[in-house]
Design a protein around this motif. Structure first.
Motif, PDB file in Angstrom:
ATOM      1  N   UNK A 206       0.787  -1.227   0.000  1.00 62.85           N
ATOM      2  CA  UNK A 206       0.000   0.000   0.000  1.00 62.85           C
ATOM      3  C   UNK A 206       0.821   1.280   0.000  1.00 62.85           C
ATOM      4  N   UNK A 207       2.122   1.181   0.248  1.00 58.04           N
ATOM      5  CA  UNK A 207       2.962   2.381   0.319  1.00 58.04           C
ATOM      6  C   UNK A 207       4.044   2.367  -0.762  1.00 58.04           C
ATOM      7  N   UNK A 208       4.825   1.291  -0.832  1.00 55.57           N
ATOM      8  CA  UNK A 208       5.969   1.240  -1.747  1.00 55.57           C
ATOM      9  C   UNK A 208       5.573   1.407  -3.213  1.00 55.57           C
ATOM     10  N   UNK A 209       4.478   0.781  -3.716  1.00 54.84           N
ATOM     11  CA  UNK A 209       4.135   0.966  -5.129  1.00 54.84           C
ATOM     12  C   UNK A 209       3.881   2.412  -5.515  1.00 54.84           C
ATOM     13  N   UNK A 210       3.273   3.178  -4.619  1.00 47.41           N
ATOM     14  CA  UNK A 210       3.023   4.587  -4.922  1.00 47.41           C
ATOM     15  C   UNK A 210       4.335   5.371  -4.985  1.00 47.41           C
ATOM     16  N   UNK A 211       5.261   5.076  -4.085  1.00 48.95           N
ATOM     17  CA  UNK A 211       6.561   5.732  -4.128  1.00 48.95           C
ATOM     18  C   UNK A 211       7.333   5.332  -5.376  1.00 48.95           C
ATOM     19  N   UNK A 212       7.183   4.083  -5.790  1.00 52.42           N
ATOM     20  CA  UNK A 212       7.810   3.630  -7.034  1.00 52.42           C
ATOM     21  C   UNK A 212       7.289   4.456  -8.212  1.00 52.42           C
ATOM     22  N   UNK A 213       5.973   4.671  -8.250  1.00 48.89           N
ATOM     23  CA  UNK A 213       5.390   5.469  -9.328  1.00 48.89           C
ATOM     24  C   UNK A 213       5.851   6.917  -9.296  1.00 48.89           C
ATOM     25  N   UNK A 214       5.959   7.489  -8.098  1.00 46.48           N
ATOM     26  CA  UNK A 214       6.444   8.870  -7.967  1.00 46.48           C
ATOM     27  C   UNK A 214       7.863   9.004  -8.510  1.00 46.48           C
ATOM     28  N   UNK A 215       8.721   8.071  -8.134  1.00 46.14           N
ATOM     29  CA  UNK A 215      10.115   8.149  -8.562  1.00 46.14           C
ATOM     30  C   UNK A 215      10.262   7.881 -10.052  1.00 46.14           C
ATOM     31  N   UNK A 216       9.443   6.977 -10.591  1.00 47.14           N
ATOM     32  CA  UNK A 216       9.467   6.697 -12.025  1.00 47.14           C
ATOM     33  C   UNK A 216       9.088   7.942 -12.827  1.00 47.14           C
ATOM     34  N   UNK A 217       8.007   8.598 -12.442  1.00 45.94           N
ATOM     35  CA  UNK A 217       7.564   9.793 -13.159  1.00 45.94           C
ATOM     36  C   UNK A 217       8.531  10.947 -12.971  1.00 45.94           C
ATOM     37  N   UNK A 218       9.170  11.021 -11.792  1.00 49.30           N
ATOM     38  CA  UNK A 218      10.151  12.082 -11.566  1.00 49.30           C
ATOM     39  C   UNK A 218      11.306  11.972 -12.548  1.00 49.30           C
ATOM     40  N   UNK A 219      11.798  10.760 -12.774  1.00 43.65           N
ATOM     41  CA  UNK A 219      12.911  10.593 -13.696  1.00 43.65           C
ATOM     42  C   UNK A 219      12.486  10.757 -15.144  1.00 43.65           C
TER      43      UNK A 219
END
Length: 301
Positions: A63-76
């Motif tokens: 519930x937490x890590x996948x959203x952070x993964x998406x944030x970091x992916x879009x940031x790059x």
């Protein structure tokens, strides 16, 4: 005779019943003499049951890590799409030379560096469940606006604002993870969302290749890379607001028992480091910054 009888009775008593050490104190007295953050707090310092600990960790992982993964992916993706836009004619349309284009790239990192520490203060004040999505929505808007720039000055302004919004993301995500995971669990979770960085190169390039073929409304090629990717980022940020919790105490996907267990294991992990048991009530102190600097100097010596 009376004096002799008294002496006989005193001698018959055991040494343990007579001797009282002035140094022996009960637990409450011992706890009061300790510093606040080392005092005996309560039964919450007893370790969790392994099954409950695993259940809490599993829910945070889903519930937490996948959203952070998406944030970091879009940031790059949003950070590197200017290179794809250059290939598709950005420098030609804006009449940028080699030096001016490199200046626009470099200026991104000025606000990116300056905003890092202050951003973490705001994260604690506002709440990560709103602040981190707010950052991604902000840079999504700026990224979309880059598709409409017509000059070097406009590009520089957009790049600086992009660095302003993206600067607090990495430090904010690490601070955010530390509110949910124990210290020995952090490295693996940080590694998971760091995997998004190399993936962004693959997805970003393929996406830019297709978007560069769009020609509509007087915009041809590279502007649509910024516009479409910016819109995707904004939508993801809005979606994240509804699913990313501020702290374990506000995590709706946990049961009451799991919520209490999550808070208890943070007490265990932070015992001796802070007098506050709830991460929502922690405050910043320069004392810990100076302490870490002193320890670093001792290690180098």
């Amino acid at each position: 005779m009376a004096q002799r009888t008294f002496e006989h009775e005193s001698a018959s008593e055991s040494p343990s019943s007579v001797y009282q050490s002035p140094e022996v104190k009960d637990e409450t007295d011992i706890g009061k003499e300790l510093p606040t953050h080392l005092a005996i707090v309560d039964s919450d310092l007893v370790d969790l049951e392994p099954a409950l600990d695993r259940a809490i960790t599993r829910k945070f992982d889903t519930h937490v890590v996948p959203w952070l993964f998406g944030l970091w992916l879009l940031a790059f993706i949003d950070r590197s799409n200017i290179g794809n836009a250059k290939i598709d004619g950005l420098t030609t349309d804006l009449k940028l030379g080699g030096d001016t284009f490199n200046i626009a790239l470099a200026l991104f990192y000025v606000p990116y560096i300056l905003v890092d520490i202050p951003s973490n203060w705001f994260l604690k004040a506002v709440g990560a469940g709103y602040y981190l999505p707010g950052l991604i929505i902000g840079w999504g808007i700026i990224g979309m606006c880059m598709g409409f720039v017509k000059s070097f000055a406009g590009l520089v302004v957009c790049r600086c604002l992009l660095g302003f919004f993206e600067g607090g993301l990495l430090g904010g995500m690490i601070l955010y993870l530390s509110m949910f995971y124990r210290r020995h669990q952090l490295i693996f979770r940080m590694g998971l969302f760091y995997c998004a960085a190399p993936l962004s190169g693959a997805f970003g390039g393929l996406l830019a290749t297709g978007l560069a073929e769009i020609s509509h409304g007087g915009l041809n090629g590279w502007p649509w890379i910024f516009i479409v990717e910016g819109i995707i980022t904004i939508l993801f940020g809005v979606l994240t607001i509804f699913f990313l919790p501020d702290t374990p105490a506000t995590s709706k996907f946990l049961t009451e028992e799991e919520r209490e267990g999550a808070l208890r294991r943070l007490k265990l992990d932070g015992h001796g480091a802070t007098a506050v048991s709830d991460v929502a009530h922690e405050s910043f102190s320069w004392q810990w910054v100076r302490s870490s600097e002193e320890r670093s100097l001792l290690r180098t010596d």
